[in-house]
Design a protein around this motif. Structure first.
Motif, PDB file in Angstrom:
ATOM      1  N   LYS A  53       0.846  -1.185   0.000  1.00  0.00           N
ATOM      2  CA  LYS A  53       0.000   0.000   0.000  1.00  0.00           C
ATOM      3  C   LYS A  53       0.879   1.231   0.000  1.00  0.00           C
ATOM      4  O   LYS A  53       1.886   1.284   0.703  1.00  0.00           O
ATOM      5  N   ASP A  57      -2.210   5.736  -3.135  1.00  0.00           N
ATOM      6  CA  ASP A  57      -3.520   5.082  -3.188  1.00  0.00           C
ATOM      7  C   ASP A  57      -4.565   5.947  -2.487  1.00  0.00           C
ATOM      8  O   ASP A  57      -5.660   6.180  -3.007  1.00  0.00           O
ATOM      9  N   GLY A  91      -3.477  -0.431  -6.264  1.00  0.00           N
ATOM     10  CA  GLY A  91      -2.394  -1.317  -5.861  1.00  0.00           C
ATOM     11  C   GLY A  91      -1.300  -1.400  -6.895  1.00  0.00           C
ATOM     12  O   GLY A  91      -1.461  -2.056  -7.920  1.00  0.00           O
ATOM     13  N   LEU A 352      -9.146  -4.049   3.614  1.00  0.00           N
ATOM     14  CA  LEU A 352      -8.442  -2.860   3.121  1.00  0.00           C
ATOM     15  C   LEU A 352      -8.939  -1.589   3.785  1.00  0.00           C
ATOM     16  O   LEU A 352      -8.164  -0.655   4.005  1.00  0.00           O
ATOM     17  N   GLU A 356      -6.431   1.102   5.412  1.00  0.00           N
ATOM     18  CA  GLU A 356      -6.405   2.526   5.051  1.00  0.00           C
ATOM     19  C   GLU A 356      -6.511   3.397   6.304  1.00  0.00           C
ATOM     20  O   GLU A 356      -5.793   4.388   6.447  1.00  0.00           O
TER      21      GLU A 356
END
Length: 391
Positions: A53, A57, A91, A352, A356
């Motif tokens: 990551k 992103d 990604g 995810l 994040e």
């Protein structure tokens, strides 16, 4: 010719996390029936085992790439229309194994483990890359079970001592950006280099790369990360929370010499202090003061007197992506063991959202990279690096 058919061992659909619009993490939608991509001519189909990551992103998701109006909500678009369209699988730093090949690709590549050069290059080969775009932005990336990518950009890395998650933590989004910051500024052996944002992916890459080329890195970070950064290769660590008397603190760790170059990932009001640390004794310099900037985590606007820039001949280099040659050099160093991963933790692909949020609110213990692992690959490639104990 069209895309190659999928082999019987590859399912027609896959799990993926798709970005469906600009906004918060609710714009990331997990689905298990996304069509599996097919490799086109010159491409390989990769079964993804780990994808790092990156901060880009989040910034792409939130639309934080304004170039004119500070209030813009947009993805970046270099010289044309935005290439981020929805839905998009993000990604960039993909690791996995080749499970199918497109037309023109040798079948001998099947089974190879590799690491992706994340760039979407505008043409075959140049020594500059002025239209930066990448997998996960202008084309689907690795937050999925499969991804189709150019064969010549999926580099074989057989090192058995590197786990897939560790290899993903050495992805090109951080390491190539770091290396291009250095090559743009012409950093050479023996030079004193300040690395800001030193505990993140690009920062830890810069510290290692400085040592590889013989330069002397000084890290700007939090004091509780000093031991880890020095063990990684930093000559000394300067406290980023206290920028008072910064010039004097630089003198204390350099023996009174000015910095030769600054690799800046911070921007904002600190930038002027970094320039101070390069120009306080111009008679001691044999090269121009140089600042490479590849981030603005400390603020998107800096107030700098242009007379200081031109009278002291400060050279400023904006850096986003590098070149194929730089990526290939980095792959050689990775295969040769000159670079090592700085992996913080792994998260499941279906988690995810949590990854994040953790990335945004990470604490002082955070160092290196977060890696995302498909749920089907978790037990082998993710569980050994799970977050437990790192909170």
């Amino acid at each position: 010719m069209g895309a190659a058919p999928l082999p019987d061992t590859v399912p027609a659909t896959m799990a993926a996390m798709r970005l469906v619009g600009h906004g918060d993490v609710d714009q990331l939608v997990y689905a298990e029936t996304v069509p599996t991509p097919r490799p086109g001519a010159g491409e390989v189909l990769v079964k993804v085992t780990a994808t790092a990551k990156n901060n880009t992103d989040r910034k792409a998701r939130e639309g934080l790439y304004p170039t004119k109006d500070q209030g813009d909500v947009t993805s970046f678009a270099m010289g044309g229309s935005p290439t981020l369209t929805f839905p998009r699988i993000q990604g960039a730093d993909v690791v996995g194994r080749v499970v199918a090949t497109g037309d023109g690709v040798e079948a001998s590549r099947l089974g190879e483990r590799g690491l992706l050069d994340f760039n979407l290059y505008a043409d075959a080969r140049r020594d500059i890359n002025l239209t930066p775009d990448y997998y996960g932005h202008g084309a689907d990336g690795g937050f999925a079970e499969y991804v189709a990518v150019p064969s010549d950009q999926f580099h074989h890395v057989p090192n058995a001592e590197l786990a897939d998650a560790e290899l993903a933590a050495m992805g090109m989004c951080s390491y190539q950006t770091a290396y291009h910051m250095m090559t743009a500024a012409g950093v050479t052996s023996g030079e004193r280099v300040l690395v800001t944002g030193a505990s993140g992916g690009v920062g830890t890459a810069l510290i290692q790369l400085c040592r590889v080329v013989g330069a002397i890195p000084y890290a700007l970070s939090q004091p509780d990360k000093a031991d880890a950064l020095i063990e990684l290769g930093a000559e000394a660590v300067l406290d980023r929370s206290d920028m008072s008397d910064f010039e004097e603190r630089v003198k204390a760790v350099t023996g009174g010499a000015p910095l030769d170059a600054v690799m800046d990932l911070v921007g904002g009001e600190m930038t002027d202090r970094f320039i101070d640390a390069m120009i306080f004794d111009m008679s001691a310099r044999s090269t121009y003061p140089r600042l490479s900037i590849a981030g603005a985590s400390g603020g998107n606007v800096s107030e700098i007197m242009w007379t200081r820039i031109y009278l002291y001949q400060v050279q400023i280099f904006g850096v986003s992506h590098g070149t194929r040659e730089e990526a290939e050099q980095l792959m050689e160093w990775i295969r040769g063991g000159q670079l090592r991963p700085v992996l913080h933790a792994a998260f499941r692909l279906s988690d995810l959202h949590a990854a994040e949020r953790y990335f945004v609110h990470r604490g002082s213990h955070y160092l290196g990279k977060i890696v995302i692992v498909p749920d089907a690959e978790w037990d082998e490639h993710g569980a050994p690096f799970a977050l437990e104990g790192k909170q």
